[in-house]
Design an enzyme around this catalytic site. Sequence first.
Site, mmCIF file in Angstrom:
data_model
loop_
_atom_site.group_PDB
_atom_site.id
_atom_site.type_symbol
_atom_site.label_atom_id
_atom_site.label_comp_id
_atom_site.label_asym_id
_atom_site.label_seq_id
_atom_site.Cartn_x
_atom_site.Cartn_y
_atom_site.Cartn_z
ATOM 1 N N LYS A 64 0.842 -1.193 0.000
ATOM 2 C CA LYS A 64 0.000 0.000 0.000
ATOM 3 C C LYS A 64 0.885 1.254 0.000
ATOM 4 C CE LYS A 64 -3.341 2.355 2.918
ATOM 5 N NZ LYS A 64 -4.059 2.333 4.191
ATOM 6 N N GLU A 87 10.938 -4.417 4.043
ATOM 7 C CA GLU A 87 11.049 -5.851 3.722
ATOM 8 C C GLU A 87 10.597 -6.102 2.284
ATOM 9 O OE1 GLU A 87 9.610 -4.555 6.367
ATOM 10 O OE2 GLU A 87 9.829 -5.814 8.154
ATOM 11 N N GLY A 136 -4.356 -1.635 5.474
ATOM 12 C CA GLY A 136 -3.548 -2.742 4.947
ATOM 13 C C GLY A 136 -4.115 -4.105 5.323
ATOM 14 N N ARG A 137 -4.464 -4.271 6.613
ATOM 15 C CA ARG A 137 -4.915 -5.605 7.058
ATOM 16 C C ARG A 137 -6.346 -5.925 6.626
ATOM 17 N NH1 ARG A 137 -3.818 -2.190 11.004
ATOM 18 N NH2 ARG A 137 -5.416 -1.490 12.460
ATOM 19 N N HIS A 171 -4.086 -32.944 19.144
ATOM 20 C CA HIS A 171 -2.905 -33.723 19.507
ATOM 21 C C HIS A 171 -1.721 -32.822 19.814
ATOM 22 C CE1 HIS A 171 -4.858 -37.505 18.458
ATOM 23 N NE2 HIS A 171 -5.502 -36.761 17.558
ATOM 24 N N LYS A 228 10.296 -0.384 13.381
ATOM 25 C CA LYS A 228 10.809 -0.110 12.028
ATOM 26 C C LYS A 228 11.918 0.943 12.100
ATOM 27 C CE LYS A 228 6.418 -0.813 9.583
ATOM 28 N NZ LYS A 228 5.375 -0.181 8.792
HETATM 29 O O1 F6P Z 1 3.070 -3.921 9.870
HETATM 30 C C1 F6P Z 1 2.553 -2.667 9.632
HETATM 31 C C2 F6P Z 1 1.918 -2.551 8.297
HETATM 32 O O2 F6P Z 1 1.718 -1.202 8.054
HETATM 33 C C3 F6P Z 1 0.615 -3.326 8.166
HETATM 34 O O3 F6P Z 1 -0.481 -2.654 8.684
HETATM 35 C C4 F6P Z 1 0.554 -3.546 6.703
HETATM 36 O O4 F6P Z 1 -0.352 -4.546 6.371
HETATM 37 C C5 F6P Z 1 1.988 -3.910 6.413
HETATM 38 O O5 F6P Z 1 2.745 -3.072 7.261
HETATM 39 C C6 F6P Z 1 2.427 -3.761 4.979
HETATM 40 O O6 F6P Z 1 2.314 -2.443 4.549
HETATM 41 P P1 F6P Z 1 2.403 -2.080 3.016
HETATM 42 O O7 F6P Z 1 1.264 -2.713 2.310
HETATM 43 O O8 F6P Z 1 2.346 -0.584 2.976
HETATM 44 O O9 F6P Z 1 3.723 -2.583 2.492
#
Ligand code: F6P
Length: 518
Positions: free
Chosen positions: A201, A207, A261-262, A378, A489
């Site tokens: 987003k 990462e 995002g989530r 289990h 971060k």
């Molecule tokens: O972990 C924080 C966060 O902002 C999440 O809310 C989001 O889903 C994720 O990082 C990835 O963010 P992006 O889609 O901006 O890479």
Amino acid sequence: MSSLPKINPTKTKAWQALQAHYEDTKSLHLTQLFAEDVHRTKEFSISWNDFFVDISKNRITSKTRELLLQLAEEVQLEKAIKAQFSGEKINETEDRAVLHTALRDFSTMKPEIAQCLQKMKEFSEQVNNGDYKGVTGKRIDTIVNIGIGGSHLGPEMVYEALKHYRKGVELYFISNIDGDALQATLDILDPETTLFVVVSKSFTTKETLANAQFVKKWFSSKLSAEAVATHFIAVSTNATQVAAFGISEEKTFPMWDWVGGRFSLWSAAGLSVCCAIGYQNFEKLLKGAHQMDQHFETAPFSENIPVMLGLISIWYANFYTSETEAVIPYCEALHKLVPYLQQAVMESNGKGVDRTGTAITYQTGGIVWGATGTNAQHAFFQLLHQGTKIIPTDFICFTNPLSSNLELHDMLLANCLAQTEALATGKPFNAKEPYNTFTGNKPSTTLFIQELTPENLGSLIALYEHKIYVQGVVWNIFSYDQWGVQLGKEVASAILENSKLLNGEHATQFITNLKYRS
Ligand code: F6P
């Protein structure tokens, strides 16, 4: 500022009454409640579409329900739900509306969403019918989704859940910043037949960018730098950074700041899934979610599944002081549901400051964990049955299997039912075998769903999304921001700058170089 109420729940009359009611009822046993009311299952269950939600095995009475509903009224839940659906900026700390629900409402769809869906439809059809070819003229058979958090967990969960409906490409997911895992995925890919969908987003997530850059380099060395234009797709709000990465506007799918995002799997963040299951199935997923949205918006609270599940969760968290909840799908296809819920629930409601900016003195943000049954039986069910903690557990099962394997499916369902029964009733104390005592009275909710269809999966996910909001409203927190992930971060960036790790320095050297260890 939005019209989202800012009410401290502990100051309501209902909260005080629930506290007293808890003292009065905490030693009631579920077996007693069932014995006293032969119609208990009927009284404490909700039927809706393909769902039958049995809440009878919770430690609640009619009075508990009445007081929880009173709490919902006093914290103005109805007003809060309206504020969300009407597009008010209820995510006040980020000054944003929360409208992932608009992505699945075909009756009032904004043109920009409809256009995006059309683009997803055309793209997925071109990929699956072979019109979209790789640079060497080969048909695309694989898509790699590069993204993390909401840009990974939702799409992966849905892909795994709906594999039965797969019509097209096979998917892989690169999320973690783990060079070994990344290499293991690259080793099995054929660059000529693979597309890479970079989902971010913000398009600033370290990462995702580091992984995407690495993959781009690998890909260019295998085919050519020019081939990137055909094989890399982006999904993002950040057109500038996408262009800087080398992906054209035509190959970019939009996201919007009013989709968290989530909660973004319903947007173009679900592009890879859309290609895998086909657009028609993706649309069914959206429509199923929309049906749950309508139920949430319009059903009376006593028959409203997300509202009731959210309130029951509050009952355990704030009166029984339970800290965790387990989710056990009796369905292997839902094996990624728990990791998905962990982000959705804990990133949303893991907050310690209320909507007025005051530090919170009551418990928020339940810890969600679990795994699929029967595997979980289990593994950790010992603790559920005989441990000292009260862990409210959601059992999810599908009445009909997708295959014709009825015999095994019946065994699976029998196990699910047996567990909820055993947890509730227990086994009396026996002096000869004290270790073989089960106190019972362990609460559970069972969601019986007719079949694992795209529609029902959409409804199930939307149910949990709304449950999160119900809890957040009661707890007087902002469920839709996530400031808590920022600090880590920033620190990681500071460490990396000092260590030159990204320039290839050996890990051991990196550790000894860490400032705070010198
Ligand atoms: O972990 C924080 C966060 O902002 C999440 O809310 C989001 O889903 C994720 O990082 C990835 O963010 P992006 O889609 O901006 O890479």
